[in-house]
Design an enzyme around this catalytic site. Structure first.
Site, PDB file in Angstrom:
ATOM      1  N   GLY A  27       0.791  -1.232   0.000  1.00 38.96           N
ATOM      2  CA  GLY A  27       0.000   0.000   0.000  1.00 38.96           C
ATOM      3  C   GLY A  27       0.820   1.276   0.000  1.00 38.96           C
ATOM      4  O   GLY A  27       0.263   2.369  -0.118  1.00 38.96           O
ATOM      5  N   HIS A 141      13.670  15.250   0.228  1.00 33.68           N
ATOM      6  CA  HIS A 141      13.091  15.619   1.531  1.00 33.68           C
ATOM      7  C   HIS A 141      13.968  15.241   2.722  1.00 33.68           C
ATOM      8  O   HIS A 141      13.738  15.736   3.828  1.00 33.68           O
ATOM      9  CB  HIS A 141      11.716  14.962   1.722  1.00 33.68           C
ATOM     10  CG  HIS A 141      10.676  15.433   0.760  1.00 33.68           C
ATOM     11  ND1 HIS A 141      10.359  16.762   0.604  1.00 33.68           N
ATOM     12  CD2 HIS A 141       9.877  14.739  -0.105  1.00 33.68           C
ATOM     13  CE1 HIS A 141       9.408  16.874  -0.313  1.00 33.68           C
ATOM     14  NE2 HIS A 141       9.110  15.671  -0.761  1.00 33.68           N
ATOM     15  N   ARG A 270      -0.840   9.745  -8.723  1.00 31.89           N
ATOM     16  CA  ARG A 270      -1.586   9.216  -7.574  1.00 31.89           C
ATOM     17  C   ARG A 270      -1.597  10.186  -6.389  1.00 31.89           C
ATOM     18  O   ARG A 270      -2.581  10.265  -5.653  1.00 31.89           O
ATOM     19  CB  ARG A 270      -0.950   7.874  -7.185  1.00 31.89           C
ATOM     20  CG  ARG A 270      -1.619   7.156  -6.039  1.00 31.89           C
ATOM     21  CD  ARG A 270      -0.960   5.808  -5.808  1.00 31.89           C
ATOM     22  NE  ARG A 270      -1.331   5.255  -4.514  1.00 31.89           N
ATOM     23  CZ  ARG A 270      -0.797   4.160  -3.988  1.00 31.89           C
ATOM     24  NH1 ARG A 270       0.121   3.487  -4.646  1.00 31.89           N
ATOM     25  NH2 ARG A 270      -1.190   3.721  -2.806  1.00 31.89           N
TER      26      ARG A 270
END
Length: 482
Positions: A27, A141, A270
């Protein structure tokens, strides 16, 4: 700064076949498999013949701690899914666990991503290439002592630090939908790196990148942020990107550029909310390339993986100045690209919330800030530090022409345009029938013939065959150790 259109430049490309095996977990939107899909697609377009291909070294802890803290890197080396319970406090401290999960091979994944970016910087420093590409890099990041936004080790910062050994000023450009916060933070107080980020702003990860964030101390005005709203399209993006980057080039005058090509700014991503097509995204690559500076191209975000592979394949072709057909060649992941099986995507009908007035207002504010810059700051002369990666040994000219070349050497060679043509079965843009493409035997000079009595003997057809080049398909997954 001089701009050139369509100049052929030498390109080297970093890829490790293992990178697609790493899995963030069920997921999770970040899928390293997309790097393998990209590689396979550009192989089947035949782009591998036009560039040098290298397998990156695995960056070690010493290389990573050129920026990251020792205890953070030690933690990344030690943590595994089976010993997480022993590290619960440190996991909290280093922000590892949710967005940045612990998975099998986590540290090795970071080593490959970082190794490719640092090796690319070394190649550029040595002027052994004009453009270096590492689609497994671009993890913008990651912080000095903290994972963030699916990123653990900031390969970009480490690559820029390497470039700064040879370059007075390095420009960093970020076209990912998310703000390039980790890179901006690392260079916020220096005037030797300018960071420019075009990103979605307002209730969106990571929440930084305000127009008013301009750098501090010596780095004041060296951070440039262009906050955007949902739905920006190709036309609007080009209308802001080109003038802003032209002004940045004029005022900052970098001698090297790092471009983070995060593809989550594409339509239909997405996690994204922009409306760029692959052609619109790639226009940024084309424009930056036109300044003819040493250039490092990196990956980044991108969560609709079929479009990530399309985008980065096309941008590799742009770097190579090669046109590729819209019809996708058959490849190992062909079914992912249905139902149209085309390279390019169409924009959606989403509303562009970036009005011309809004974009113009932001652009003018940025121009005001850029006018505050002193023209091209100077840097005190110093001894150049050691390269992160030792010099490659071996000279190709000294290789024995009577020995079959290794696959590594074969990967490094760039084919002449005239050397190959499509087989009848494949058609334009398809993979080549490797049995049709053999390298001619090296012709010896008259002096060499005099010295070599064997040369005077007649050579049979069977002996000639032994001299021939290994099949072109051998390049597929075997790539050179950098």
């Amino acid at each position: 700064m001089a701009q050139t259109q369509g100049t052929k430049r030498k390109v080297c490309y970093y890829y490790d076949g293992d990178v697609g095996n790493y899995y963030y977990g069920q997921g999770h939107p970040m899928k390293p498999h997309r790097i393998r899909m990209t590689h396979n697609l550009l192989l089947n377009y035949g782009l591998y013949r036009k560039m040098e291909i290298y397998r990156p070294h695995k960056a070690n802890a010493e290389e990573m701690t050129k920026y990251h803290s020792d205890d953070y890197i030690k933690f990344l080396r030690s943590i595994r899914p089976d010993n997480m319970s022993e590290y619960s406090k440190q996991m909290q401290r280093f922000n590892v666990g949710e967005d940045c999960p612990v998975f099998d091979g986590l540290f090795e994944f970071c080593q490959l991503s970082t190794g490719g970016s640092v090796a690319s910087a070394v190649k550029l420093n040595k002027q052994q290439t004009d453009i270096a590409v590492n689609w497994a890099g671009g993890l913008h990041h990651a912080k000095k002592s903290e994972a963030s936004g699916f990123c653990y080790v900031n390969d970009i910062v480490l690559a820029i630090l390497e470039l700064l050994k040879y370059h007075q000023r390095v420009l960093y450009i970020d076209i990912d939908i998310h703000h390039g916060d980790g890179v901006e933070e690392a260079f916020y107080t220096t005037d030797r790196v300018m960071t420019v980020s075009f990103h979605k702003y307002g209730e969106y990860f990571p929440g930084t990148g305000d127009l008013r964030d301009i750098g501090a101390g010596k780095g004041k005005y060296y951070a440039v942020n262009y906050p955007l709203r949902d739905g920006i399209d190709d036309e609007s993006y080009e209308a802001i990107f080109k003038p802003v980057m032209s002004k940045v080039m004029e005022m900052f005058q970098p001698s090297a550029v790092v471009l983070q090509c995060g593809s989550d700014s594409l339509s239909g991503d997405r996690l994204g909310c922009f409306n760029l097509t692959i052609k619109g995204h790639a226009k940024c690559v084309e424009f930056v390339k036109s300044f003819n500076l040493p250039m490092l191209m990196l990956g980044g975000g991108g969560y609709t993986i079929r479009n990530v592979a399309r985008c980065w394949t096309y941008e590799t072709a742009v770097a190579l100045d090669t046109e590729i057909p819209n019809e996708l060649p058959y490849n190992d992941y062909f079914e992912y690209f249905g139902p149209d099986f085309k390279l390019h995507i169409s924009p959606s009908n989403m509303t562009n919330q970036n009005t011309n007035e809004y974009l113009e207002k932001i652009k003018q504010r940025l121009f005001e800030n850029l006018r505050m810059l002193p023209h091209a700051p100077g840097v005190q002369m110093q001894a150049i530090p050691e390269d992160a990666i030792p010099e490659e040994s071996g000279d190709e000219d000294e290789e024995d022409p009577d020995k079959r070349i290794s696959i590594c050497s074969s990967d490094k060679r760039i084919a002449c345009e005239e050397e190959f043509s499509d087989s009848d079965e494949e058609g334009e843009g398809g993979r080549k029938n490797s049995s049709n493409f053999k390298k001619a035997k090296r012709v010896k000079t008259e002096d060499e013939k005099e010295k070599d009595p064997e040369e005077k003997k007649e050579v049979t057809e069977e002996e000639k065959t032994k001299e021939e080049k290994p099949e072109a398909k051998g390049v597929k997954e075997e790539v050179k150790m950098a």
